[in-house]
Enzyme design. Structure first.
Site, PDB file in Angstrom:
ATOM      1  N   TRP A   1       0.842  -1.177   0.028  1.00  0.00           N
ATOM      2  CA  TRP A   1      -0.131   0.140   0.129  1.00  0.00           C
ATOM      3  C   TRP A   1       1.009   1.242  -0.051  1.00  0.00           C
ATOM      4  O   TRP A   1       0.684   2.032   0.775  1.00  0.00           O
ATOM      5  CB  TRP A   1      -0.884  -0.023   1.271  1.00  0.00           C
TER       6      TRP A   1
ATOM      7  N   ASP B   1     -10.307   1.396  -3.212  1.00  0.00           N
ATOM      8  CA  ASP B   1     -10.723   0.443  -2.502  1.00  0.00           C
ATOM      9  C   ASP B   1     -10.904   1.057  -0.842  1.00  0.00           C
ATOM     10  O   ASP B   1     -10.666   1.910  -0.631  1.00  0.00           O
ATOM     11  CB  ASP B   1      -9.600  -0.696  -2.346  1.00  0.00           C
TER      12      ASP B   1
ATOM     13  N   GLU C   1     -14.040   1.760   4.523  1.00  0.00           N
ATOM     14  CA  GLU C   1     -14.982   1.223   5.668  1.00  0.00           C
ATOM     15  C   GLU C   1     -14.271   1.042   7.103  1.00  0.00           C
ATOM     16  O   GLU C   1     -14.970   0.575   8.044  1.00  0.00           O
ATOM     17  CB  GLU C   1     -16.064   0.410   5.321  1.00  0.00           C
TER      18      GLU C   1
ATOM     19  N   ASP D   1     -16.556  -8.131  -2.161  1.00  0.00           N
ATOM     20  CA  ASP D   1     -15.669  -9.291  -2.083  1.00  0.00           C
ATOM     21  C   ASP D   1     -16.645 -10.634  -1.966  1.00  0.00           C
ATOM     22  O   ASP D   1     -16.737 -11.052  -0.760  1.00  0.00           O
ATOM     23  CB  ASP D   1     -14.774  -9.377  -0.883  1.00  0.00           C
TER      24      ASP D   1
END
Length: 668
Positions: A297, A398, A401, A465
């Site tokens: 990342w 992506d 949350e 997913d």
């Protein structure tokens, strides 16, 4: 017009003759509670409980003296035991607004009951994967991981809970939204990002629970359900159209380095597959954990894994193939972007002032603090420099949350109130970065996490997913339910990972599942594959020649539908009519109100995918119209029909009277 009726000890409130509220001493419409929540977050899975120690039903009411019939503004004051709470009702722009006074001490929970009919159906609440008609259950509205399996009675969910606290439930979702549509032809939206729970289990009322008093609750009634859905997005915002190139083929998810990707592309193109793009999610590097292959990342090109990718992006674009990447709102600890963000003080903090690190599953990352304007500006620059200037034509934006409820943010609001809003911040940053680069006609991004702000900020969702299986709650069937729920919440553009993603606990994607998923995806606005979290365990688009040919064929069908799909996406942008639609938006009849295994693609295509392993037949309930099977060209009238549906011949019909009938008739 707002009106009232008082009979037999009941107060009824009407808006344009539609009963919306009902109050009596035995069933008060307002209840106050005091609770103390407990929130535990483990890798994006949230475990929330609330200990209620005081409850106060507000049994008495007073209709404000300022009220006069037809005036349009009314006041109701509810009281009990010396505590009062006020509700103002007013009409603006053809909608009813309910606005509230602050809660009296010591209460911090608001429960409001809306009138319900026992036969009423309810849809929406964002993206719901298990149930389309929400009656009979309650829905906690909290953005989080959707969970593995999402059904506490299934073995997969039980294993995920036992081993990883990751099983999920029927209500767990990346994209909750405090909005629902009723079969009584109205919608309700609560203007809040606090924790909420919408309970539709009582036959005579819908009970809405809020941990933060909404700025307003808005209700809008229309003559038809189609007009109601259009008004949801008219009120909250509408998605933009998509770049034209996305309709020119499939977007293939692939990883593993420059030469690997080019070899895969060459093989499928030699077989005639139309490829619009390569989605290379590991363009920034790899990271392996026990979960499977993950990503590094740090949102900068990994030149070791992808040598020469910059030049290949240019060459591929000249050949009509775009390259897409991946990014999320976190930065990997001890990597260049993390170091820069830490130095500039742009990261979320702990109470002691240290950087808040989140466990994402055997590695830690930091939260870029989107409540800080400098952090927003910095992250948009990262997107513009590292993704857009590099040449990417899109990306998966992506996550969104995971925001912990105990992180300290620069904006000053408690994270408990920012958590549900975080996906909206993330969508807005991506949208603005693209617009500031002047690339809105060429670049798009897609997200799994969402909120009400997503409607105007995110031009494409994806369903997250799913398991690589056929399960109703978390496999192929669940993406239909998710898309239809989003459609009723105002979000008209959605797609899914062809073949699913989650490959755990013995699940492995089969050839049949991949091809059946591709059949369904051909009749959505976007086709995109995913290797899954354990690619070697899954059947892939290039695992054998038959699979390549099958996906090439369904891609051909999708590409032939380009004029129709572009028309639908433009219609969604202009009028708020979702691309994938519940059947009842055009055939408003009881038999279709709970149908979640078939849908309309626009006005003129009826789609009934195969959703069961091994099935080669499909029963369909066609609306009352004249239909033509897209592949066999056999004509049918409305009603129940059982059809043969072998591979590559799904049960899809076009409306004979459609203006697009010549296009549909040309598809073989």
């Amino acid at each position: 017009m707002i009106s009232f009726s008082r009979q037999n000890g009941k107060l009824s409130v009407f808006y344009n003759q539609l009963k919306i509220l009902e109050h009596s001493e035995s069933s008060p419409m307002i209840m106050l509670k005091h609770g103390k929540e407990s929130v535990d977050m483990y890798r994006g899975n949230f475990f929330i409980s609330d200990e209620i120690d005081e409850t106060l039903p507000l049994v008495s009411y007073l209709l404000g003296e300022s009220y006069s019939e037809g005036r349009g503004v009314s006041n109701l004051t509810f009281s009990a035991e010396g505590k009062t709470f006020s509700l103002e009702l007013s009409e603006r722009d053809g909608r009813l607004y309910l606005c509230f006074s602050p809660l009296p001490e010591p209460y911090n929970r608001l429960f409001i009951r809306l009138y319900a009919d026992p036969l009423e159906c309810v849809w929406g609440c964002g993206e719901q994967f298990s149930h389309f008609n929400l009656r009979g259950k309650n829905y906690p509205l909290w953005t989080q991981e959707q969970g593995v399996g999402r059904n506490k009675e299934t073995e997969i969910t039980q294993i995920a809970d036992r081993l990883d606290r990751a099983g999920g439930d029927y209500h767990t979702t990346f994209y909750p939204q405090p909005t629902f549509v009723s079969s009584r032809r109205y919608f309700v939206h609560a203007d809040t990002y606090g924790y909420a729970d919408f309970d539709f289990s009582n036959p005579s009322y819908h009970e809405l629970q809020f941990w933060d008093v909404p700025a307003s609750i808005v209700l809008s009634g229309k003559p038809s359900l189609l007009e109601v859905v259009k008004d949801v997005s008219r009120f909250l915002g509408r998605q933009q159209t998509l770049p034209e190139w996305v309709y020119d083929g499939i977007i293939l998810g692939m990883q593993g380095g420059t030469s690997t990707c080019l070899q895969k592309l060459e093989r499928v193109q030699e077989s005639g597959m139309k490829v619009a793009g390569l989605w290379i999610q590991d363009w920034e590097g790899e990271k392996y954990t026990s979960f499977g292959k993950r990503l590094r990342w740090n949102w900068q090109w990994d030149q070791n894994l992808y040598p020469g990718l910059d030049a290949e992006i240019v060459r591929l674009r000249q050949r009509g193939v775009r390259v897409l990447g991946y990014i999320n709102p976190y930065v990997l600890v001890d990597h260049p972007l993390y170091e820069e963000a830490a130095r500039l003080d742009l990261l979320g903090k702990r109470g002691d002032g240290s950087v808040y690190l989140v466990d994402f599953g055997e590695f830690d990352a930091a939260i870029v603090d989107f409540t800080k304007s400098e952090a927003v500006t910095w992250y948009k620059q990262v997107i513009k420099k590292e993704l857009i200037d590099f040449g990417l034509s899109g990306w998966m934006a992506d996550f969104g949350e995971y925001l912990p409820t105990d992180v300290v943010l620069a904006g000053g609001k408690p994270a408990m109130l920012e958590h549900n809003r975080w996906p909206g911040y993330w969508a807005e940053i991506n949208k603005e970065a693209i617009e500031e680069a002047g690339k809105q006609d060429d670049i798009f991004f897609f997200m799994r996490a969402g909120c009400a702000q997503s409607l105007k900020s995110c031009r494409m969702m994806w369903a997250g997913d799913q398991n690589v299986d056929w399960s109703e709650d978390d496999g192929l069937p669940s993406v239909l339910t998710a898309t239809l729920s989003l459609a009723m919440s105002g979000m008209g553009l959605n797609h899914s990972d062809i073949g699913g993603y989650t490959t755990l606990y013995g699940m492995k994607r089969s050839k049949e599942l991949l091809i059946r998923w591709a059949e369904q995806a051909a009749f959505t606005p976007l086709m995109r594959t995913h290797e899954g979290n354990r690619p070697k365990d899954n059947w892939q688009f290039d695992s054998d020649q038959q699979t390549i040919d099958a996906i090439a064929y369904m891609t051909d069908v999708h590409v032939q539908l380009k004029p129709y799909l572009m028309h639908l996406v433009a219609e969604n942008a202009q009028e708020g009519i979702p691309v994938v639609r519940p059947i009842f938006l055009h055939y408003e009849l009881e038999p279709f109100l709970s149908v979640k295994d078939s849908y309309l693609l626009g006005r003129d295509l009826f789609v009934a995918p195969i959703l069961e392993q091994g099935a080669v037949r499909r029963e369909v309930l066609l609306p009352d119209d004249d239909w033509v099977h897209l592949f066999t060209k056999v004509e049918y009238r409305g009603g129940r029909h059982t059809l043969e549906a072998p591979l590559l011949r799904p049960a899809v019909f076009y409306r004979k009277a459609s203006s697009f009938a010549p296009l549909f008739a040309s598809i073989q």
